[in-house]
Design a protein around this motif. Sequence first.
Motif, PDB file in Angstrom:
ATOM      1  N   LEU A   1       1.027  -1.076   0.027  1.00  0.00           N
ATOM      2  CA  LEU A   1      -0.011   0.091  -0.243  1.00  0.00           C
ATOM      3  C   LEU A   1       0.972   1.140   0.004  1.00  0.00           C
ATOM      4  O   LEU A   1       1.927   1.185   0.416  1.00  0.00           O
ATOM      5  N   TRP A   2       0.353   2.510  -0.554  1.00  0.00           N
ATOM      6  CA  TRP A   2       1.166   3.614  -0.405  1.00  0.00           C
ATOM      7  C   TRP A   2       0.994   3.977   1.069  1.00  0.00           C
ATOM      8  O   TRP A   2      -0.187   3.438   1.844  1.00  0.00           O
ATOM      9  N   GLU A   3       1.946   4.628   1.759  1.00  0.00           N
ATOM     10  CA  GLU A   3       2.068   5.056   3.025  1.00  0.00           C
ATOM     11  C   GLU A   3       0.839   5.801   3.344  1.00  0.00           C
ATOM     12  O   GLU A   3       0.073   5.815   4.530  1.00  0.00           O
ATOM     13  N   GLY A   4       0.414   6.861   2.608  1.00  0.00           N
ATOM     14  CA  GLY A   4      -0.834   7.614   2.829  1.00  0.00           C
ATOM     15  C   GLY A   4      -2.152   6.624   2.992  1.00  0.00           C
ATOM     16  O   GLY A   4      -2.983   7.028   3.467  1.00  0.00           O
ATOM     17  N   ASP A   5      -2.101   5.765   2.090  1.00  0.00           N
ATOM     18  CA  ASP A   5      -3.395   4.982   2.087  1.00  0.00           C
ATOM     19  C   ASP A   5      -3.675   4.109   3.309  1.00  0.00           C
ATOM     20  O   ASP A   5      -4.551   4.066   3.791  1.00  0.00           O
ATOM     21  N   LYS A   6      -2.414   3.834   3.989  1.00  0.00           N
ATOM     22  CA  LYS A   6      -2.715   3.296   5.230  1.00  0.00           C
ATOM     23  C   LYS A   6      -3.338   4.361   6.287  1.00  0.00           C
ATOM     24  O   LYS A   6      -4.037   3.860   7.011  1.00  0.00           O
TER      25      LYS A   6
ATOM     26  N   GLU B   1     -15.054   3.527  12.040  1.00  0.00           N
ATOM     27  CA  GLU B   1     -16.363   4.158  11.654  1.00  0.00           C
ATOM     28  C   GLU B   1     -16.781   5.391  12.501  1.00  0.00           C
ATOM     29  O   GLU B   1     -17.659   5.722  12.279  1.00  0.00           O
ATOM     30  N   SER B   2     -15.936   5.644  13.614  1.00  0.00           N
ATOM     31  CA  SER B   2     -16.228   6.977  14.371  1.00  0.00           C
ATOM     32  C   SER B   2     -15.977   8.055  13.631  1.00  0.00           C
ATOM     33  O   SER B   2     -16.236   9.134  14.332  1.00  0.00           O
ATOM     34  N   VAL B   3     -15.179   8.116  12.637  1.00  0.00           N
ATOM     35  CA  VAL B   3     -14.886   9.161  12.078  1.00  0.00           C
ATOM     36  C   VAL B   3     -15.643   9.424  10.806  1.00  0.00           C
ATOM     37  O   VAL B   3     -15.198   8.551   9.671  1.00  0.00           O
ATOM     38  N   PRO B   4     -16.729  10.005  10.463  1.00  0.00           N
ATOM     39  CA  PRO B   4     -17.529   9.781   9.355  1.00  0.00           C
ATOM     40  C   PRO B   4     -17.088  10.640   8.252  1.00  0.00           C
ATOM     41  O   PRO B   4     -17.300  10.240   6.890  1.00  0.00           O
ATOM     42  N   PHE B   5     -16.300  11.602   8.382  1.00  0.00           N
ATOM     43  CA  PHE B   5     -15.735  12.419   7.150  1.00  0.00           C
ATOM     44  C   PHE B   5     -14.437  13.051   7.608  1.00  0.00           C
ATOM     45  O   PHE B   5     -14.384  13.596   8.820  1.00  0.00           O
ATOM     46  N   PHE B   6     -13.597  12.970   6.777  1.00  0.00           N
ATOM     47  CA  PHE B   6     -11.955  13.860   7.206  1.00  0.00           C
ATOM     48  C   PHE B   6     -11.671  14.388   5.765  1.00  0.00           C
ATOM     49  O   PHE B   6     -11.982  14.166   4.790  1.00  0.00           O
ATOM     50  N   SER B   7     -10.695  15.222   6.074  1.00  0.00           N
ATOM     51  CA  SER B   7      -9.829  15.896   5.168  1.00  0.00           C
ATOM     52  C   SER B   7      -8.520  15.440   5.351  1.00  0.00           C
ATOM     53  O   SER B   7      -7.695  15.596   6.512  1.00  0.00           O
ATOM     54  N   LEU B   8      -7.680  14.926   4.505  1.00  0.00           N
ATOM     55  CA  LEU B   8      -6.426  14.267   4.503  1.00  0.00           C
ATOM     56  C   LEU B   8      -5.639  14.964   3.527  1.00  0.00           C
ATOM     57  O   LEU B   8      -6.091  14.858   2.254  1.00  0.00           O
ATOM     58  N   LYS B   9      -4.427  15.574   3.917  1.00  0.00           N
ATOM     59  CA  LYS B   9      -3.509  16.025   2.897  1.00  0.00           C
ATOM     60  C   LYS B   9      -2.054  15.421   2.907  1.00  0.00           C
ATOM     61  O   LYS B   9      -1.492  15.264   4.045  1.00  0.00           O
ATOM     62  N   LEU B  10      -1.755  14.729   1.848  1.00  0.00           N
ATOM     63  CA  LEU B  10      -0.561  13.914   1.684  1.00  0.00           C
ATOM     64  C   LEU B  10       0.289  14.546   0.912  1.00  0.00           C
ATOM     65  O   LEU B  10       0.294  14.968  -0.310  1.00  0.00           O
ATOM     66  N   VAL B  11       1.663  14.600   1.107  1.00  0.00           N
ATOM     67  CA  VAL B  11       2.765  15.308   0.429  1.00  0.00           C
ATOM     68  C   VAL B  11       3.844  14.104   0.134  1.00  0.00           C
ATOM     69  O   VAL B  11       4.296  13.602   1.159  1.00  0.00           O
ATOM     70  N   TYR B  12       4.117  13.959  -1.164  1.00  0.00           N
ATOM     71  CA  TYR B  12       5.178  13.063  -1.591  1.00  0.00           C
ATOM     72  C   TYR B  12       6.236  13.784  -2.147  1.00  0.00           C
ATOM     73  O   TYR B  12       6.142  14.433  -3.247  1.00  0.00           O
ATOM     74  N   VAL B  13       7.513  13.226  -1.901  1.00  0.00           N
ATOM     75  CA  VAL B  13       8.604  13.287  -2.798  1.00  0.00           C
ATOM     76  C   VAL B  13       9.040  12.196  -3.238  1.00  0.00           C
ATOM     77  O   VAL B  13       9.223  11.152  -2.877  1.00  0.00           O
ATOM     78  N   GLN B  14       8.925  12.129  -4.687  1.00  0.00           N
ATOM     79  CA  GLN B  14       8.883  10.752  -5.738  1.00  0.00           C
ATOM     80  C   GLN B  14       7.971   9.864  -4.726  1.00  0.00           C
ATOM     81  O   GLN B  14       6.732  10.151  -4.930  1.00  0.00           O
ATOM     82  N   ASP B  15       8.377   8.505  -4.367  1.00  0.00           N
ATOM     83  CA  ASP B  15       7.549   7.742  -3.917  1.00  0.00           C
ATOM     84  C   ASP B  15       7.290   7.639  -2.464  1.00  0.00           C
ATOM     85  O   ASP B  15       6.845   6.900  -1.678  1.00  0.00           O
TER      86      ASP B  15
ATOM     87  N   MET C   1       6.529   9.450   1.327  1.00  0.00           N
ATOM     88  CA  MET C   1       5.403  10.323   1.888  1.00  0.00           C
ATOM     89  C   MET C   1       6.197  10.994   3.014  1.00  0.00           C
ATOM     90  O   MET C   1       6.945  10.424   3.672  1.00  0.00           O
ATOM     91  N   VAL C   2       6.307  12.599   2.698  1.00  0.00           N
ATOM     92  CA  VAL C   2       7.081  13.404   3.734  1.00  0.00           C
ATOM     93  C   VAL C   2       6.372  14.047   4.713  1.00  0.00           C
ATOM     94  O   VAL C   2       6.879  14.638   5.597  1.00  0.00           O
ATOM     95  N   SER C   3       5.079  14.036   4.474  1.00  0.00           N
ATOM     96  CA  SER C   3       4.079  14.814   5.536  1.00  0.00           C
ATOM     97  C   SER C   3       2.820  14.362   5.269  1.00  0.00           C
ATOM     98  O   SER C   3       2.379  13.997   3.920  1.00  0.00           O
ATOM     99  N   ALA C   4       1.847  14.491   6.353  1.00  0.00           N
ATOM    100  CA  ALA C   4       0.407  14.017   6.354  1.00  0.00           C
ATOM    101  C   ALA C   4      -0.381  14.954   7.496  1.00  0.00           C
ATOM    102  O   ALA C   4       0.440  15.233   8.492  1.00  0.00           O
ATOM    103  N   THR C   5      -1.419  15.643   6.927  1.00  0.00           N
ATOM    104  CA  THR C   5      -2.128  16.441   7.566  1.00  0.00           C
ATOM    105  C   THR C   5      -3.532  15.915   7.858  1.00  0.00           C
ATOM    106  O   THR C   5      -4.140  15.695   6.739  1.00  0.00           O
ATOM    107  N   LEU C   6      -3.991  15.606   8.747  1.00  0.00           N
ATOM    108  CA  LEU C   6      -5.404  15.125   9.072  1.00  0.00           C
ATOM    109  C   LEU C   6      -6.247  16.219   9.834  1.00  0.00           C
ATOM    110  O   LEU C   6      -6.028  16.454  10.773  1.00  0.00           O
ATOM    111  N   ASN C   7      -7.460  16.676   9.259  1.00  0.00           N
ATOM    112  CA  ASN C   7      -8.160  17.746   9.494  1.00  0.00           C
ATOM    113  C   ASN C   7      -7.254  19.051  10.161  1.00  0.00           C
ATOM    114  O   ASN C   7      -7.707  19.468  11.343  1.00  0.00           O
ATOM    115  N   GLY C   8      -6.330  19.444   9.617  1.00  0.00           N
ATOM    116  CA  GLY C   8      -5.515  20.502  10.050  1.00  0.00           C
ATOM    117  C   GLY C   8      -4.190  20.071  10.915  1.00  0.00           C
ATOM    118  O   GLY C   8      -3.519  20.855  11.298  1.00  0.00           O
TER     119      GLY C   8
END
Length: 169
Positions: A125-130, A139-153, A155-162
């Motif tokens: 799996l992609w690291e962000g997909d995990k 299922e306690s999280v009904p909706f979310f916003s996730l930002k994933l930043v990749y350099v080549q393959d 993942m260098v950062s991830a931000t969940l709901n800010g």
Amino acid sequence: MKQTTLCYIDNGDSYLMLHRVKKENDASHGKWIGVGGKCEADESPDECMLREVKEETGLEITQWHYRGIVTFISDTWPNEYMHLFTATTWCGEPDMSIDDEGELAWIKKTDLPVSPGIGDPSITLWEGDKIFLRLLLDESVPFFSLKLVYVQDEMVSATLNGQPVSPQS
């Protein structure tokens, strides 16, 4: 920014997933992902997801949940907004040979390697997909916003709901 959809078809203990092994220049080559693709002009995310699932599996989705939006930023691939869905009801049986991008299979949720020491490590799996798969499983999280930043393959950062989030947490 391109708009895409990704749907995890949920039969209770498994997700229908696509092992991307058929295209050579595929950013996800060798990875397991949900079913989806690019939104067409004037197509809503729901309409795109329904069309892509039908094209890639033969299934007609009748009940789904819009679970989140994932922003992908990459130095290698085009940036995108991916609309993430789960589907729990559908008509028909999946045609496991229909997709020209990979091979479809039901993957047990307990086999998904979403955290260290958990799941089957042969399911790549992609690291962000995990991160977003853990959110889908919780299922306690009904909706979310996730930002994933990749350099080549990588993942260098991830931000969940800010808030910064670790790929391991």
